[in-house]
Design a protein around this motif. Structure first.
Motif, PDB file in Angstrom:
ATOM      1  N   UNK A  17      47.208  -1.352  -4.981  1.00 29.05           N
ATOM      2  CA  UNK A  17      46.157  -2.118  -5.652  1.00 29.05           C
ATOM      3  C   UNK A  17      45.872  -3.327  -4.772  1.00 29.05           C
ATOM      4  N   UNK A  18      44.600  -3.552  -4.446  1.00 31.92           N
ATOM      5  CA  UNK A  18      44.288  -4.511  -3.378  1.00 31.92           C
ATOM      6  C   UNK A  18      43.303  -5.599  -3.812  1.00 31.92           C
ATOM      7  N   UNK A  19      43.673  -6.297  -4.884  1.00 32.13           N
ATOM      8  CA  UNK A  19      42.912  -7.483  -5.307  1.00 32.13           C
ATOM      9  C   UNK A  19      43.894  -8.650  -5.465  1.00 32.13           C
ATOM     10  N   UNK A  20      44.588  -9.001  -4.385  1.00 34.70           N
ATOM     11  CA  UNK A  20      45.650 -10.000  -4.489  1.00 34.70           C
ATOM     12  C   UNK A  20      45.182 -11.371  -4.959  1.00 34.70           C
ATOM     13  N   UNK A  21      43.909 -11.683  -4.718  1.00 35.57           N
ATOM     14  CA  UNK A  21      43.388 -12.995  -5.115  1.00 35.57           C
ATOM     15  C   UNK A  21      43.347 -13.170  -6.627  1.00 35.57           C
ATOM     16  N   UNK A  22      43.376 -12.051  -7.370  1.00 38.35           N
ATOM     17  CA  UNK A  22      43.407 -12.117  -8.844  1.00 38.35           C
ATOM     18  C   UNK A  22      44.612 -11.341  -9.362  1.00 38.35           C
ATOM     19  N   UNK A  23      45.675 -11.316  -8.566  1.00 36.61           N
ATOM     20  CA  UNK A  23      46.919 -10.634  -8.938  1.00 36.61           C
ATOM     21  C   UNK A  23      46.689  -9.164  -9.312  1.00 36.61           C
ATOM     22  N   UNK A  24      45.781  -8.543  -8.550  1.00 37.17           N
ATOM     23  CA  UNK A  24      45.489  -7.109  -8.732  1.00 37.17           C
ATOM     24  C   UNK A  24      45.062  -6.764 -10.150  1.00 37.17           C
ATOM     25  N   UNK A  25      44.292  -7.676 -10.751  1.00 38.96           N
ATOM     26  CA  UNK A  25      43.733  -7.413 -12.074  1.00 38.96           C
ATOM     27  C   UNK A  25      42.684  -6.310 -11.975  1.00 38.96           C
ATOM     28  N   UNK A  26      42.546  -5.551 -13.035  1.00 38.68           N
ATOM     29  CA  UNK A  26      41.646  -4.406 -13.047  1.00 38.68           C
ATOM     30  C   UNK A  26      40.223  -4.807 -13.434  1.00 38.68           C
ATOM     31  N   UNK A  27      39.290  -4.562 -12.519  1.00 34.47           N
ATOM     32  CA  UNK A  27      37.874  -4.559 -12.862  1.00 34.47           C
ATOM     33  C   UNK A  27      37.402  -3.110 -12.801  1.00 34.47           C
ATOM     34  N   UNK A  28      36.129  -2.871 -13.024  1.00 34.20           N
ATOM     35  CA  UNK A  28      35.644  -1.489 -13.033  1.00 34.20           C
ATOM     36  C   UNK A  28      35.889  -0.769 -11.703  1.00 34.20           C
ATOM     37  N   UNK A  29      35.549  -1.379 -10.557  1.00 42.18           N
ATOM     38  CA  UNK A  29      35.769  -0.667  -9.290  1.00 42.18           C
ATOM     39  C   UNK A  29      37.224  -0.254  -9.071  1.00 42.18           C
ATOM     40  N   UNK A  30      38.170  -1.131  -9.366  1.00 41.31           N
ATOM     41  CA  UNK A  30      39.580  -0.781  -9.169  1.00 41.31           C
ATOM     42  C   UNK A  30      39.982   0.378 -10.083  1.00 41.31           C
ATOM     43  N   UNK A  31      39.509   0.348 -11.320  1.00 42.42           N
ATOM     44  CA  UNK A  31      39.840   1.415 -12.272  1.00 42.42           C
ATOM     45  C   UNK A  31      39.387   2.773 -11.748  1.00 42.42           C
ATOM     46  N   UNK A  32      38.140   2.842 -11.294  1.00 44.04           N
ATOM     47  CA  UNK A  32      37.597   4.126 -10.864  1.00 44.04           C
ATOM     48  C   UNK A  32      38.137   4.543  -9.496  1.00 44.04           C
ATOM     49  N   UNK A  33      38.403   3.572  -8.615  1.00 43.29           N
ATOM     50  CA  UNK A  33      38.994   3.909  -7.319  1.00 43.29           C
ATOM     51  C   UNK A  33      40.414   4.454  -7.496  1.00 43.29           C
ATOM     52  N   UNK A  34      41.152   3.912  -8.460  1.00 43.50           N
ATOM     53  CA  UNK A  34      42.503   4.422  -8.709  1.00 43.50           C
ATOM     54  C   UNK A  34      42.440   5.832  -9.287  1.00 43.50           C
ATOM     55  N   UNK A  35      41.502   6.077 -10.186  1.00 37.54           N
ATOM     56  CA  UNK A  35      41.327   7.448 -10.699  1.00 37.54           C
ATOM     57  C   UNK A  35      41.066   8.415  -9.548  1.00 37.54           C
ATOM     58  N   UNK A  36      40.175   8.023  -8.645  1.00 36.86           N
ATOM     59  CA  UNK A  36      39.822   8.893  -7.517  1.00 36.86           C
ATOM     60  C   UNK A  36      41.014   9.110  -6.585  1.00 36.86           C
ATOM     61  N   UNK A  37      41.773   8.050  -6.326  1.00 37.74           N
ATOM     62  CA  UNK A  37      42.928   8.155  -5.429  1.00 37.74           C
ATOM     63  C   UNK A  37      43.981   9.090  -6.005  1.00 37.74           C
TER      64      UNK A  37
END
Length: 258
Positions: A17-37
């Motif tokens: 998970x690569x949003x270290x500036x917000x402690x890897x909090x989930x926004x929509x892009x992270x949610x869907x990118x993780x599903x895809x990964x």
């Protein structure tokens, strides 16, 4: 910068998970990118084990509340069905071991994400907190399933309703994590676990993962029937033949996950 990174080497897929500036909090892009990964590593036959971790100081702080507020009033049920629940199901249905490399705090949905993994190796600086009650919300992303099955109802109630932050050592005592190591040794410890599973009989382990998950909710008779069903499948695998042959030849088996 992508919301996550995916690295595949020697049968090990590492999703960070690569949003270290917000402690890897989930926004929509992270949610869907993780599903895809997760879909990608499940399909990739070269992947024998998955490692899930976070960049920077945190594993994941859960939902990005700022991003959620900026998007206006959202349907939380719909958000869970579209964003979080598919992630949890993908991890639990993954026919490969998923190791959580707990490098820092796992809060809210981030805690649920960690609990959904098969094995949790934690840095001694890591912590876990079911933080939902602090904003008058309830457990989600599978925590109501995993938490009481791990620590029992009464302790789960306390952790959920008080948002009690527990250290890595406390989590170890409660059975929430498998191992705690110094932060400087986390990479090495996770690499050793991943190497073991990358060379293990993946097909048998995939079956055991399903069996143990089902076993948490089924009767003894149902479990016995499912064991017999799965054992027949395992017994017809190439890895089983290799394991028996290696035993008789007094050598180490070379499993290929087939």
């Amino acid at each position: 910068m992508t919301a996550l990174t995916l690295d595949i080497q020697d049968g090990v897929a590492t999703i960070t998970l690569n949003r270290p500036e917000v402690y890897n909090a989930f926004n929509d892009p992270l949610s869907y990118e993780l599903q895809d990964a997760l879909k990608q590593v499940e399909r990739d036959a070269s992947v024998r084990v998955v490692v899930l971790t976070g960049a920077g100081k945190a594993f994941s702080s859960g939902q990005d509340l700022k991003a959620a507020m900026e998007g206006g009033k959202r349907n939380l049920s719909e958000s869970l069905h579209k964003r979080y629940n598919p992630i949890i199901r993908a991890i639990r249905n993954m026919p490969k071991p998923v190791i959580c490399k707990l490098n820092g705090v796992a809060a809210g949905a981030g805690c649920s994400l960690a609990l959904a993994c098969d094995l949790i190796i934690a840095s001694e600086t890591a912590s876990m907190i079911e933080i939902f009650v602090n904003i008058a919300l309830v457990l989600d992303s599978g925590s109501s399933y995993f938490l009481p099955r791990t620590v029992g109802y009464h302790r789960a109630f306390e952790l959920a309703t008080k948002a009690s932050k527990i250290s890595a050592e406390e989590a170890l005592k409660l059975g929430l994590v498998n191992k705690v190591v110094p932060a400087s040794e986390l990479d090495e410890a996770v690499a050793a676990e991943a190497k073991y599973y990358a060379n293990a009989p993946t097909k048998a382990i995939a079956l055991m993962k399903k069996m143990l998950t089902k076993g948490m909710t089924e009767s003894l008779d149902e479990a016995l029937e499912y064991e017999a069903y799965c054992q027949e499948i395992a017994g017809n695998s190439k890895d089983n033949t290799e394991g028996v042959t290696a035993f008789l030849e007094k050598r180490a088996p070379v499993f290929k996950g087939e």
